[in-house]
Structure formats: C-alpha cells, structure tokens
Design a protein around this motif. Structure first.
Motif, PDB file in Angstrom:
ATOM      1  N   PHE A 190       0.883  -1.169   0.000  1.00  0.00           N
ATOM      2  CA  PHE A 190       0.000   0.000   0.000  1.00  0.00           C
ATOM      3  C   PHE A 190       0.916   1.214   0.000  1.00  0.00           C
ATOM      4  CE2 PHE A 190      -3.017   3.079   1.456  1.00  0.00           C
ATOM      5  CZ  PHE A 190      -4.265   2.591   1.102  1.00  0.00           C
ATOM      6  N   THR A 191       1.002   1.899  -1.130  1.00  0.00           N
ATOM      7  CA  THR A 191       2.008   2.952  -1.265  1.00  0.00           C
ATOM      8  C   THR A 191       1.372   4.302  -1.590  1.00  0.00           C
ATOM      9  OG1 THR A 191       2.438   2.886  -3.674  1.00  0.00           O
ATOM     10  CG2 THR A 191       3.423   1.137  -2.330  1.00  0.00           C
ATOM     11  N   GLN A 192       2.052   5.340  -1.204  1.00  0.00           N
ATOM     12  CA  GLN A 192       1.677   6.703  -1.556  1.00  0.00           C
ATOM     13  C   GLN A 192       2.903   7.599  -1.327  1.00  0.00           C
ATOM     14  OE1 GLN A 192      -1.678   6.544   1.491  1.00  0.00           O
ATOM     15  NE2 GLN A 192      -0.957   8.600   1.896  1.00  0.00           N
ATOM     16  N   TYR A 193       3.042   8.665  -2.040  1.00  0.00           N
ATOM     17  CA  TYR A 193       1.956   9.412  -2.665  1.00  0.00           C
ATOM     18  C   TYR A 193       2.107   9.397  -4.187  1.00  0.00           C
ATOM     19  CZ  TYR A 193       1.297  11.483   2.001  1.00  0.00           C
ATOM     20  OH  TYR A 193       1.078  11.677   3.322  1.00  0.00           O
ATOM     21  N   THR A 194       0.991   9.175  -4.869  1.00  0.00           N
ATOM     22  CA  THR A 194       0.977   9.242  -6.321  1.00  0.00           C
ATOM     23  C   THR A 194      -0.230  10.070  -6.755  1.00  0.00           C
ATOM     24  OG1 THR A 194      -0.199   7.111  -6.336  1.00  0.00           O
ATOM     25  CG2 THR A 194       2.179   7.061  -6.751  1.00  0.00           C
ATOM     26  N   PRO A 195      -0.042  11.090  -7.572  1.00  0.00           N
ATOM     27  CA  PRO A 195      -1.173  11.913  -8.018  1.00  0.00           C
ATOM     28  C   PRO A 195      -2.004  11.187  -9.065  1.00  0.00           C
ATOM     29  CG  PRO A 195       0.835  12.631  -9.101  1.00  0.00           C
ATOM     30  CD  PRO A 195       1.246  11.560  -8.120  1.00  0.00           C
ATOM     31  N   SER A 196      -3.285  11.530  -9.152  1.00  0.00           N
ATOM     32  CA  SER A 196      -4.146  10.932 -10.180  1.00  0.00           C
ATOM     33  C   SER A 196      -3.697  11.349 -11.566  1.00  0.00           C
ATOM     34  CB  SER A 196      -5.605  11.339  -9.954  1.00  0.00           C
ATOM     35  OG  SER A 196      -6.103  10.802  -8.748  1.00  0.00           O
ATOM     36  N   MET A 197      -3.322  12.613 -11.702  1.00  0.00           N
ATOM     37  CA  MET A 197      -2.830  13.137 -12.969  1.00  0.00           C
ATOM     38  C   MET A 197      -1.402  13.626 -12.768  1.00  0.00           C
ATOM     39  SD  MET A 197      -3.489  13.639 -16.176  1.00  0.00           S
ATOM     40  CE  MET A 197      -5.273  13.518 -16.267  1.00  0.00           C
ATOM     41  N   LEU A 198      -0.521  13.198 -13.634  1.00  0.00           N
ATOM     42  CA  LEU A 198       0.877  13.567 -13.514  1.00  0.00           C
ATOM     43  C   LEU A 198       1.114  14.989 -13.997  1.00  0.00           C
ATOM     44  CD1 LEU A 198       2.402  10.222 -14.845  1.00  0.00           C
ATOM     45  CD2 LEU A 198       2.168  10.949 -12.463  1.00  0.00           C
ATOM     46  N   ALA A 199       2.221  15.557 -13.577  1.00  0.00           N
ATOM     47  CA  ALA A 199       2.573  16.930 -13.976  1.00  0.00           C
ATOM     48  C   ALA A 199       2.570  17.060 -15.496  1.00  0.00           C
ATOM     49  CB  ALA A 199       3.949  17.292 -13.410  1.00  0.00           C
ATOM     50  N   GLY A 200       2.127  18.216 -15.960  1.00  0.00           N
ATOM     51  CA  GLY A 200       2.069  18.459 -17.399  1.00  0.00           C
ATOM     52  C   GLY A 200       0.890  17.796 -18.078  1.00  0.00           C
ATOM     53  N   GLY A 201      -0.057  17.294 -17.267  1.00  0.00           N
ATOM     54  CA  GLY A 201      -1.238  16.660 -17.842  1.00  0.00           C
ATOM     55  C   GLY A 201      -0.994  15.259 -18.366  1.00  0.00           C
ATOM     56  N   ARG A 202       0.160  14.677 -18.050  1.00  0.00           N
ATOM     57  CA  ARG A 202       0.467  13.332 -18.516  1.00  0.00           C
ATOM     58  C   ARG A 202      -0.372  12.296 -17.781  1.00  0.00           C
ATOM     59  NH1 ARG A 202       5.124  11.531 -17.069  1.00  0.00           N
ATOM     60  NH2 ARG A 202       5.474  13.123 -15.458  1.00  0.00           N
ATOM     61  N   SER A 203      -0.733  11.240 -18.479  1.00  0.00           N
ATOM     62  CA  SER A 203      -1.523  10.171 -17.863  1.00  0.00           C
ATOM     63  C   SER A 203      -0.603   9.030 -17.427  1.00  0.00           C
ATOM     64  CB  SER A 203      -2.574   9.646 -18.857  1.00  0.00           C
ATOM     65  OG  SER A 203      -1.940   9.135 -20.021  1.00  0.00           O
ATOM     66  N   TRP A 204      -1.171   8.137 -16.641  1.00  0.00           N
ATOM     67  CA  TRP A 204      -0.411   6.991 -16.145  1.00  0.00           C
ATOM     68  C   TRP A 204      -0.372   5.907 -17.218  1.00  0.00           C
ATOM     69  CZ3 TRP A 204       2.466   6.317 -11.814  1.00  0.00           C
ATOM     70  CH2 TRP A 204       2.315   7.230 -10.776  1.00  0.00           C
ATOM     71  N   ASP A 205       0.628   5.950 -18.093  1.00  0.00           N
ATOM     72  CA  ASP A 205       0.782   4.871 -19.069  1.00  0.00           C
ATOM     73  C   ASP A 205       1.602   3.744 -18.446  1.00  0.00           C
ATOM     74  OD1 ASP A 205       3.403   5.838 -19.071  1.00  0.00           O
ATOM     75  OD2 ASP A 205       3.199   6.822 -21.014  1.00  0.00           O
ATOM     76  N   GLU A 206       1.822   2.697 -19.202  1.00  0.00           N
ATOM     77  CA  GLU A 206       2.541   1.531 -18.678  1.00  0.00           C
ATOM     78  C   GLU A 206       3.952   1.884 -18.238  1.00  0.00           C
ATOM     79  OE1 GLU A 206       3.611  -3.099 -19.938  1.00  0.00           O
ATOM     80  OE2 GLU A 206       2.443  -1.812 -21.281  1.00  0.00           O
ATOM     81  N   GLN A 207       4.591   2.771 -18.986  1.00  0.00           N
ATOM     82  CA  GLN A 207       5.950   3.176 -18.623  1.00  0.00           C
ATOM     83  C   GLN A 207       5.968   3.896 -17.277  1.00  0.00           C
ATOM     84  OE1 GLN A 207       7.845   5.723 -21.503  1.00  0.00           O
ATOM     85  NE2 GLN A 207       9.750   5.893 -20.350  1.00  0.00           N
ATOM     86  N   ALA A 208       5.007   4.795 -17.071  1.00  0.00           N
ATOM     87  CA  ALA A 208       4.955   5.539 -15.812  1.00  0.00           C
ATOM     88  C   ALA A 208       4.640   4.615 -14.640  1.00  0.00           C
ATOM     89  CB  ALA A 208       3.912   6.646 -15.908  1.00  0.00           C
ATOM     90  N   ARG A 209       3.709   3.675 -14.843  1.00  0.00           N
ATOM     91  CA  ARG A 209       3.368   2.733 -13.778  1.00  0.00           C
ATOM     92  C   ARG A 209       4.579   1.896 -13.381  1.00  0.00           C
ATOM     93  NH1 ARG A 209      -1.403   2.015 -16.836  1.00  0.00           N
ATOM     94  NH2 ARG A 209      -0.608   0.069 -17.694  1.00  0.00           N
ATOM     95  N   ASN A 210       5.277   1.368 -14.369  1.00  0.00           N
ATOM     96  CA  ASN A 210       6.427   0.517 -14.068  1.00  0.00           C
ATOM     97  C   ASN A 210       7.571   1.307 -13.452  1.00  0.00           C
ATOM     98  OD1 ASN A 210       5.728  -2.228 -14.842  1.00  0.00           O
ATOM     99  ND2 ASN A 210       5.584  -1.468 -16.936  1.00  0.00           N
ATOM    100  N   ALA A 211       7.741   2.558 -13.879  1.00  0.00           N
ATOM    101  CA  ALA A 211       8.807   3.387 -13.308  1.00  0.00           C
ATOM    102  C   ALA A 211       8.554   3.631 -11.827  1.00  0.00           C
ATOM    103  CB  ALA A 211       8.897   4.712 -14.057  1.00  0.00           C
ATOM    104  N   TYR A 212       7.304   3.896 -11.486  1.00  0.00           N
ATOM    105  CA  TYR A 212       6.990   4.117 -10.072  1.00  0.00           C
ATOM    106  C   TYR A 212       7.170   2.820  -9.286  1.00  0.00           C
ATOM    107  CZ  TYR A 212       4.465   4.872  -5.757  1.00  0.00           C
ATOM    108  OH  TYR A 212       4.128   4.928  -4.431  1.00  0.00           O
ATOM    109  N   ALA A 213       6.672   1.710  -9.822  1.00  0.00           N
ATOM    110  CA  ALA A 213       6.826   0.431  -9.126  1.00  0.00           C
ATOM    111  C   ALA A 213       8.299   0.097  -8.923  1.00  0.00           C
ATOM    112  CB  ALA A 213       6.126  -0.685  -9.904  1.00  0.00           C
ATOM    113  N   ASP A 214       9.134   0.408  -9.906  1.00  0.00           N
ATOM    114  CA  ASP A 214      10.574   0.164  -9.761  1.00  0.00           C
ATOM    115  C   ASP A 214      11.147   0.988  -8.607  1.00  0.00           C
ATOM    116  OD1 ASP A 214      10.553  -1.613 -11.859  1.00  0.00           O
ATOM    117  OD2 ASP A 214      11.250  -0.162 -13.353  1.00  0.00           O
ATOM    118  N   THR A 215      10.647   2.227  -8.462  1.00  0.00           N
ATOM    119  CA  THR A 215      11.087   3.064  -7.338  1.00  0.00           C
ATOM    120  C   THR A 215      10.716   2.417  -6.009  1.00  0.00           C
ATOM    121  OG1 THR A 215      10.888   5.116  -8.628  1.00  0.00           O
ATOM    122  CG2 THR A 215      10.834   5.319  -6.228  1.00  0.00           C
ATOM    123  N   VAL A 216       9.487   1.910  -5.922  1.00  0.00           N
ATOM    124  CA  VAL A 216       9.035   1.243  -4.704  1.00  0.00           C
ATOM    125  C   VAL A 216       9.898   0.020  -4.411  1.00  0.00           C
ATOM    126  CG1 VAL A 216       7.122  -0.044  -3.656  1.00  0.00           C
ATOM    127  CG2 VAL A 216       6.660   2.066  -4.919  1.00  0.00           C
TER     128      VAL A 216
END
Length: 353
Positions: A229-255
C-alpha cells in the motif's frame, strides 16, 4: 501536534503518522489528519481495541461470508450485472433499478453502496435532484494518493534489521504491518509535497503486508503474496500526462528499489506484480479519483457533512433511495458501519410503506 504531545521517538511518531494519512492526499502536518489516525484505531477485533486482522482466504472471503449470510435469509445476488440507472416513479421515488442488459428489477427501496458521485451523478437524472445537492456532490474531494501493488514472491523478504531464520519460516514481524520509508515525519511530508506538484514520490511511504505468512493457502509452498500500500501518487501527472505503462512501471521500480534497501534480494524474489495507480483503482473498482474511502476523510466531509449537509442520515433527495457505502457516515474502512446504519434506517422506513 498530537503525536508530538504523546511521543518522543521520531520513528515511532512517523510510523503512527502513516495511519493519519493512509488513503488521504494530505501531509501529517495537515490540520485534521489526526482524525484519520483515530478512524483507523477506533474499532476492535475480538475484544482488542485498535487491533486489525487478516481475513482467512483473502479479502474476497469477507464478501463471500456476507453473501452467504444474505442468501441464507432469502436474498438473491446477481453478480457482474451492471446497473444502468435507478428507476423512478411519477413522484420521483425510487422503484428499483435498470440493468445494462435491459432487465428491470423492481423494488420499494434501493440501497446503493456505490460512491455518491456514481449514485447521484450517473444513476439518477440530474433534473430529479436539488441543484445545491448536485453541486455539493460534484465538489466532494476525491483526490487519492494511493497506488496499490500486489506482488508474488518465491521466498520471504529478509530484512537487514531482522534477517530470516535458516528454515525460511515466517517470523513475528512477517505477520504484522511493516512500514518503510517512515523513519521521520518529514519524509512523509516530502513525499506528499512531490505528489502535490504532480510527481510520484521519489521515496514513497510503503506499508507492506504478507498475508500468506499467516494464511499459507494464499500461495504455493515456499512462495508468498506481498501487499504493498504505497503513496503518494497523483491521479494526474505533472504536465497533464496520464499513467501509461511506462509511468506505472517506473513508479513500481522506485518502490521496489526502496524495499531492496531494507531487504536485499527482494527484487530477485519477485515472480509477478500487479500495479494499481489511482486511475486503475477508479476504472476497476469504481472509486472516484481512486479514493478508497469514496471521498476524503477530512473534517469538512465527515459526520453531518457526509456526503452532504442535511443528507448524512443515509436517506437521499430521492425517496426510497439510500446511500450505504463508504461515502456515507462514518466513512471508509472494512467495518460495515455505514451499511448497518443504512439498513436500520431503511427497515424503519419500510415499515411505513
């Protein structure tokens, strides 16, 4: 302020502070966050105040238990039947629901445990509701900082602070909630600040549980399931970017990199992972904004104001339609209080129909 009053140890304060911000787009320094901490410890389990427990067989077993209790009393349950809208009578009262396949289910009462936004903004014609009520529901703060990651591993994590036994059997700490990146309250505040600016936390708050350490049937012999159970992640990324597969995996890699620092070898033990960012939580589970509580548990959205002033008693502007989910008083959490209270109100009204 509350934690500073009662405790001196910073790691202890920070660990407790995680329960003050769980599921909330808020910092431990945000006024009112103390209520969220209270909300998480006000209950009891088997006579133990503030205790939590795992559901044998996984969380789905709880739903099955409720379903079995209902069917034993004569209820009929239809799963995977999406509701299109609530049926209304000539006087605007609820008369049942219409399903997306065209089926109509007639009823004198309708109870919805969908979020208020779905119940009133999608299932009811807007012209049937008071304008101020609609405006209030639209304004409910549903921001969510949560990304849930479900992980399958081929061995128990071995933490530097408490290495595994030689036989690989679970130790007491494997059977508890493990909080990582929580040594200092300031770390939590920094993680919140990053998300507030549209960036996933570079050092996210992590609550790690290993339910298979207590319930071996959840995984094959020697393997385990790990809930992150992790946080913090915004619903919408900076610059209006959406959570694509690359963004999801990048965050998971950080975790996973963070967990690796505490438990070397964790990443090598991973067999598979399922990443649920706020948009996934909304799409899959119908949680507006990905908010696990159907709306923020801030003081302006609690008690008499949940989900809206004058409608905190489970009844709605539509006669015969009741709200019984986490968007009603007293809010989210696996406790059933909102449903129980709503059922009592509905039963009382039913006697007068």
């Amino acid at each position: 302020q509350i934690l500073d009053h009662w405790f001196e140890s910073e790691p202890l304060k920070a660990t407790l502070a995680t329960d003050a911000v769980i599921g909330a787009m808020a910092s431990p320094h945000t006024p009112g966050s103390g209520y969220v901490l209270l909300h998480h410890v006000m209950g009891e389990l088997e006579g133990r105040r503030g205790a939590w427990g795992y559901v044998a067989g996984g969380m789905g077993a709880l739903s099955q238990a409720i379903a079995q209790a209902a069917t034993a009393r004569g209820a009929h349950i239809f799963a995977e039947k999406a509701v299109c809208h609530v049926l209304l009578g000539r006087d605007g009262e609820a008369q049942g629901v219409a399903l997306q396949d065209g089926t109509e289910v007639r009823s004198k009462l309708v109870l919805s445990n969908a979020a208020p936004q779905i119940t009133f903004l999608e299932l009811i014609p807007q012209d049937q509701l008071p304008k101020d009520f609609v405006q209030r529901i639209r304004q409910v703060d549903t921001r969510s900082p949560v990304t849930k990651i479900n992980v399958a591993v081929d061995r128990l994590p071995s933490f530097l602070a408490a290495p595994n036994a030689r036989d690989g059997q679970p130790l007491p700490h494997h059977q508890c909630s493990i909080h990582l990146n929580c040594e200092d309250t300031q770390l939590l505040h920094q993680a919140f600040t990053e998300a507030a600016h549209g960036h996933p936390s570079s050092r996210p708050m992590i609550e790690l549980c290993i339910p298979s350490a207590l319930d071996p049937g959840l995984a094959p012999p020697g393997c385990h399931v790990v809930s992150l159970f992790t946080q913090y992640t915004p619903s919408m990324l900076a610059g209006g970017r959406s959570w694509d597969e690359q963004a999801r995996n990048a965050y998971a890699d950080t975790v996973f990199d963070c967990i690796e620092d505490y438990a070397p070898g964790f990443k090598a033990s991973v067999i598979g992972r399922d990443i649920l960012t706020p948009p996934e939580l909304e799409r899959i589970f119908g949680l507006p904004g990905g908010n696990i509580f159907h709306g923020g548990m801030s003081l302006d959205q609690l008690y008499f104001a949940r989900p809206a002033p004058s409608y905190s008693g489970y009844r709605s502007p539509i006669p015969g339609l009741y709200l019984c989910g986490s968007g009603a008083h007293p809010g989210g959490g696996v406790m059933g209080a909102a449903g129980r209270n709503a059922a009592q109100v509905a039963i009382e009204d039913f006697r007068h129909l």
